[in-house]
Design an enzyme around this catalytic site. Structure first.
Site, short mmCIF file in Angstrom:
data_model
loop_
_atom_site.label_atom_id
_atom_site.label_comp_id
_atom_site.label_asym_id
_atom_site.label_seq_id
_atom_site.Cartn_x
_atom_site.Cartn_y
_atom_site.Cartn_z
N LYS A 158 44.76 36.69 34.50
CA LYS A 158 45.74 35.61 34.40
C LYS A 158 47.13 36.11 34.02
O LYS A 158 48.14 35.62 34.54
CB LYS A 158 45.26 34.56 33.40
CG LYS A 158 44.16 33.67 33.93
CD LYS A 158 43.84 32.54 32.96
CE LYS A 158 42.92 31.53 33.61
NZ LYS A 158 43.52 30.87 34.79
N THR A 186 48.03 20.09 34.27
CA THR A 186 47.82 20.15 35.71
C THR A 186 46.59 19.34 36.09
O THR A 186 45.62 19.28 35.34
CB THR A 186 47.66 21.60 36.18
OG1 THR A 186 46.56 22.22 35.48
CG2 THR A 186 48.92 22.40 35.90
N LYS A 187 46.65 18.73 37.27
CA LYS A 187 45.55 17.88 37.72
C LYS A 187 45.28 18.08 39.21
O LYS A 187 45.19 17.13 39.99
CB LYS A 187 45.86 16.42 37.41
CG LYS A 187 44.64 15.58 37.01
CD LYS A 187 45.05 14.22 36.50
CE LYS A 187 43.87 13.42 35.94
NZ LYS A 187 42.83 13.14 36.92
N ASN A 211 44.63 22.35 32.12
CA ASN A 211 44.15 21.31 33.01
C ASN A 211 43.47 20.24 32.14
O ASN A 211 43.49 20.33 30.91
CB ASN A 211 43.21 21.88 34.09
CG ASN A 211 41.96 22.54 33.50
OD1 ASN A 211 41.50 22.21 32.41
ND2 ASN A 211 41.40 23.48 34.25
N ASN A 259 48.66 37.87 37.09
CA ASN A 259 48.94 36.87 38.13
C ASN A 259 50.21 36.08 37.80
O ASN A 259 51.07 35.86 38.66
CB ASN A 259 47.77 35.89 38.27
CG ASN A 259 46.55 36.51 38.92
OD1 ASN A 259 46.62 37.59 39.50
ND2 ASN A 259 45.44 35.81 38.83
N ASN A 281 43.36 42.52 35.41
CA ASN A 281 42.01 42.80 35.91
C ASN A 281 42.03 43.27 37.35
O ASN A 281 42.96 42.97 38.10
CB ASN A 281 41.15 41.52 35.88
CG ASN A 281 40.73 41.10 34.49
OD1 ASN A 281 40.76 41.89 33.55
ND2 ASN A 281 40.34 39.84 34.35
N GLY A 288 46.74 27.76 39.65
CA GLY A 288 47.16 27.50 38.26
C GLY A 288 48.06 28.60 37.72
O GLY A 288 49.03 28.32 37.01
N ASP A 289 47.77 29.84 38.08
CA ASP A 289 48.62 30.95 37.62
C ASP A 289 49.99 30.89 38.28
O ASP A 289 51.01 31.21 37.66
CB ASP A 289 47.94 32.28 37.91
CG ASP A 289 46.71 32.52 37.05
OD1 ASP A 289 46.65 31.96 35.94
OD2 ASP A 289 45.80 33.25 37.49
#
EC number: 2.7.1.15
Length: 310
Positions: free
Chosen positions: A48, A222-223, A191, A51, A19, A254-255
């Site tokens: 995503k 993930t947190k 997440n 990335n 994107n 996150g990516d």
């Protein structure tokens, strides 16, 4: 082998979205029918898939990507940007008559409103994957997300299985996954909210611990600043604490985690999670999704500083 060194270059295949992010900053979010004077405008490479491909490449992986852009200025710019990062774009196709995917982001007072138009990302097809099957055969690990059609993602998992390659899925945007797709995932990386959605359940309280236990050995959750959690195959809960940093921009953390996890896949999930959490922490200390993603040298320096501090 130490816990932060690989002995060979990991070959990562990424299937996913590409994107252009169009970011406008305003004093307030405009109401319907209202025209405002904005404070700023910028374009950033995003999606995503792109990335995560960039994150893995900067950390030393050899990355190929399967995706689509439009035959337009954004598409040419994004494809050239991926190539400049060292990502092999031979399977990033230009799509006639369909625009490159965009995210229109209005930022106001540390909040934002986002409209995503998938564009060419929605055209990534099963046929595209079949035409690129050689990339599955060459990969050490296959990484995907859910910003391209679910049927395409499911076929990617099938091809990875056919060639005996681990399939890692970042299940975002969140949605319930078909059992057949979930069964083909070596690892999912949600997440807390995405984990519940993936399983078709509710996210509440400590429910994530029971949800993790439903897929022993196959979830790295993930947190945020708390790091990441993984239930080992024997049922033991492994917690990788986050790394304390002063955040500037959490976009793309996150990516970065996912790209790093793929890049360090040969080390095993717990060790790869440690490096992925460190890379994600380092990424939030600079602005921009891809702009903040660290190189392998930067990650090594950061980890050495953490060891000295401890």
């Amino acid at each position: 082998m130490t816990d932060n060194k690989t002995t060979a270059v990991t070959k990562v295949l990424v299937i996913g979205s590409i994107n252009m992010d169009l970011v406008v900053t305003t004093p307030v979010v405009p109401q319907l029918g209202e025209t405002l004077m904005g404070d700023g405008f910028a374009t950033h490479a995003g999606g995503k898939g792109a990335n995560q491909a960039v994150a893995a490449a900067r950390l030393g992986a050899r990355v190929q990507m399967i995706g689509r852009v439009g035959r337009d200025a954004f598409g040419a710019q994004l494809k050239a940007g991926l190539a400049a990062e060292g990502v092999d774009t031979r399977f990033v196709l230009e799509t006639e008559g369909v625009p490159t995917g965009i995210a229109s982001i209005t930022v106001s007072q540390a909040d934002n409103a986002i409209v995503v138009v998938g564009g060419a990302n929605a055209q990534v097809s099963i046929a595209d994957l079949d035409a690129a099957e050689s990339a599955f055969a060459e990969a050490d690990v296959v990484l995907a997300q859910l910003e391209v059609p679910l049927a395409t993602v499911a076929h990617a998992a099938l091809l990875a299985e056919r060639h005996g390659k681990p399939f890692v899925l970042n299940p975002a945007p969140a949605q319930a996954l078909p059992a057949a797709l979930l069964a083909r995932c070596a690892l999912i990386t949600p997440n807390e909210y995405e984990l519940a959605a993936t399983l078709g359940q509710q996210a509440s309280g400590d429910a994530w611990q029971q949800q993790l236990a439903q897929l022993p050995g196959r979830v790295a959750m993930t947190k945020g600043r708390d790091g990441a959690y993984h239930v080992l195959a024997d049922g033991q809960l492994h917690h990788q604490p986050g790394f304390a940093v002063q955040p500037v921009d959490t976009t793309g953390a996150g990516d970065t985690f996912n790209g790093a996890l793929a890049a360090f896949w040969p080390l095993g999930v717990p060790a790869a999670m440690r490096l992925a959490c460190a890379a994600a922490a380092l990424s939030v200390t600079r602005a921009g999704a891809q702009g903040g993603m660290p190189t392998r040298a930067q990650l090594d320096v950061f980890l050495q500083s953490q060891e000295v501090a401890s």
